[in-house]
Scaffold this active site. Structure first.
Site, PDB file in Angstrom:
ATOM      1  N   LYS A  18       0.849  -1.202   0.000  1.00  0.00           N
ATOM      2  CA  LYS A  18       0.000   0.000   0.000  1.00  0.00           C
ATOM      3  C   LYS A  18       0.877   1.241   0.000  1.00  0.00           C
ATOM      4  O   LYS A  18       0.635   2.192  -0.761  1.00  0.00           O
ATOM      5  CB  LYS A  18      -0.936   0.000   1.220  1.00  0.00           C
ATOM      6  CG  LYS A  18      -2.114  -0.954   1.042  1.00  0.00           C
ATOM      7  CD  LYS A  18      -2.899  -1.174   2.315  1.00  0.00           C
ATOM      8  CE  LYS A  18      -3.973  -2.237   2.061  1.00  0.00           C
ATOM      9  NZ  LYS A  18      -4.599  -2.767   3.263  1.00  0.00           N
ATOM     10  N   GLN A  63      -4.910  -1.452   9.448  1.00  0.00           N
ATOM     11  CA  GLN A  63      -4.838  -2.802   8.869  1.00  0.00           C
ATOM     12  C   GLN A  63      -5.402  -3.827   9.850  1.00  0.00           C
ATOM     13  O   GLN A  63      -4.985  -3.885  11.004  1.00  0.00           O
ATOM     14  CB  GLN A  63      -3.372  -3.120   8.534  1.00  0.00           C
ATOM     15  CG  GLN A  63      -3.172  -4.436   7.825  1.00  0.00           C
ATOM     16  CD  GLN A  63      -3.707  -4.436   6.396  1.00  0.00           C
ATOM     17  OE1 GLN A  63      -3.523  -3.475   5.659  1.00  0.00           O
ATOM     18  NE2 GLN A  63      -4.390  -5.497   6.012  1.00  0.00           N
ATOM     19  N   ASP A 104     -11.607   2.802   3.642  1.00  0.00           N
ATOM     20  CA  ASP A 104     -11.998   1.389   3.567  1.00  0.00           C
ATOM     21  C   ASP A 104     -13.518   1.237   3.644  1.00  0.00           C
ATOM     22  O   ASP A 104     -14.035   0.123   3.564  1.00  0.00           O
ATOM     23  CB  ASP A 104     -11.349   0.624   4.736  1.00  0.00           C
ATOM     24  CG  ASP A 104     -10.577  -0.598   4.265  1.00  0.00           C
ATOM     25  OD1 ASP A 104     -10.613  -0.875   3.051  1.00  0.00           O
ATOM     26  OD2 ASP A 104      -9.941  -1.253   5.096  1.00  0.00           O
TER      27      ASP A 104
END
Ligand code: NAP
Length: 298
Positions: free
Chosen positions: A55, A99, A122
Site C-alpha cells: 500500500k 490494517q 476502507d
C-alpha cells in the site's frame, strides 16, 4: 463449449493506478493538493506486513503522500485510538486505514468507530455503510468497489441482471450486494445458512464468491455464460510434496477455476483477479476523499 474470458485484474488495476496518478498530478498542479494516505499496522502479522508495504509503495508511486505507522503488538487500545484521533485531525492525511486483523486484545469495532467517516477510505464506518445503503454518496469498501469496476467494464449496464453474492461480511459481501443493488441488479445474498446454495448460484448472471473456502463453488453451480468474480484468497500447501514439506504454499480462490472456465463467460483468476484491484481502489478512494475534504467536485 467455448472457454471463459479470464479477467486480467492485474492489468486493469495498473490502468486504474495510472489514471489515479494523472489525477493526482492535476490536483497538485491546479490546486496545490497532494492526497495523503496513512496506514496503521499493529503487530507483526506476516501477511499484513506485505499488504501494508504494498500500500505504501503504490501510494508513493501514484505521487501521493504516504505514511505508515507501525505499532508494537502490545499497543493498548487507548494508544491506538489516540493515534487515530491525531490522524483524523491531520490535514496532510485524507485517507486513514487501520490494517486488520488487530491483535486479540484490541477491538476492531472501537477502532472503526473512531475513524472519521470523511477519511474512512476502507468504507467500514457505520456512517459510510449507512450512506451506501441509503443511496447517498459514500466511501465504499475497496474490494467490492474493484469488483464493480470490473463488472461495468465487462458488461456495461448491469440493470436487471440477477446477481448472487456468497458471503455477508461488512467488508465484502454486504457492500458488494448494496453496490449491485444500486446498479439495478436483482440481488441475492447467500451465506453459511443458505439452503441449496448450488441452486441459488445457478440463478446468477453475476456470481460473486467471498467466502474463504477453497474451490467451494463448482462448475455445475454456475449458470452457462455467467460472469464469476472470485474474491476468496485461500492458502493451501504447494502441489509438489517436497515444496509442501518445505512449507511452500499456493493461493486458490473460492471457485474451482478449471471447472468455471468451461461454463462461465468470464471469470477472475486467483491470484491476479480481484486482489490487485483492492489497492488501486484504495488509492482512488483516497483521491475522492481528498477532493471532498477540499470542496472540489469529483
Ligand atoms: P468472512 O468475514 O469470514 O465472511 C465469510 C462469509 O462466507 C460469511 O458471511 C459466511 O457466512 C460465508 N460462508 C462461510 N462458509 C460458507 C459456506 N459453506 N457456504 C456459504 N457461505 C459461507 O470473510 P470476508 O472478509 O468476507 O472474506 C471472504 C474471502 O475473501 C476470504 O477468502 C478473504 O481472504 C477474501 N478477501 C479478499 C480480498 C481481496 O482480494 N483483496 C479482500 C477481502 C476479502 P456466515 O455469515 O453465515 O458465517
Amino acid at each position: 463449449m467455448s472457454q471463459a474470458q479470464i479477467i486480467d485484474g492485474k492489468a486493469f488495476a495498473a490502468a486504474l493506478r495510472d489514471r489515479v496518478a494523472v489525477e493526482v498530478a492535476a490536483l497538485k498542479a491546479e490546486h496545490g493538493l497532494t492526497p495523503g494516505l496513512a496506514v496503521v499496522l499493529v503487530g507483526e502479522d506476516a501477511a499484513s506486513q506485505v499488504y501494508v508495504r504494498n500500500k505504501g509503495e503504490q501510494t508513493l508511486a501514484a505521487g501521493m503522500h504516504s505514511e505508515t505507522h507501525r505499532l508494537p503488538a502490545d499497543t493498548t487500545q487507548a494508544e491506538l485510538l489516540s493515534l487515530v484521533d491525531r490522524l483524523n485531525l491531520d490535514p496532510a492525511v485524507h485517507g486513514l486505514l487501520v490494517q486488520f486483523p488487530l491483535p486479540d486484545h484490541l477491538s476492531q469495532a472501537a477502532v472503526v468507530a473512531a475513524i472519521s467517516p470523511d477519511k474512512d477510505v476502507d468504507g467500514l464506518t457505520v456512517a459510510n455503510a449507512g450512506r451506501l445503503a441509503s443511496g447517498l454518496p459514500a466511501l465504499t469498501p475497496c474490494t467490492p468497489t474493484g469488483c464493480m469496476l470490473l463488472l461495468r467494464d465487462l458488461l456495461g449496464d448491469l440493470k436487471g441482471k440477477r446477481a448472487v453474492v456468497i458471503g455477508r461480511s461488512n467488508l465484502m459481501g454486504k457492500p458488494m450486494a448494496q453496490l449491485l443493488l444500486a446498479a439495478d441488479c436483482t440481488v441475492t445474498i447467500a451465506h453459511s445458512r443458505t439452503v441449496d446454495l448450488p441452486a441459488v448460484c445457478r440463478e446468477a448472471d453475476i456470481l460473486v464468491a467471498a467466502v474463504g473456502r477453497p474451490e467451494m463453488v463448482r462448475g455445475d453451480w454456475i449458470k452457462p455464460g455467467a460472469v464469476v468474480l472470485d474474491v476468496g484468497i485461500n492458502r493451501l500447501p504447494a502441489r509438489d510434496p517436497e515444496a509442501a514439506a518445505a512449507g511452500k504454499t499456493r493461493l486458490v480462490g473460492d471457485v474451482a477455476f478449471a471447472e468455471a472456465v468451461g461454463v462461465a463467460s468470464a471469470v477472475t483468476p486467483v491470484p491476479g483477479g480481484i486482489g490487485p484491484m483492492t489497492i488501486a481502489c484504495l488509492l482512488a478512494n483516497t483521491v475522492s476523499a481528498a477532493k471532498r475534504q477540499n470542496g472540489l467536485p469529483e
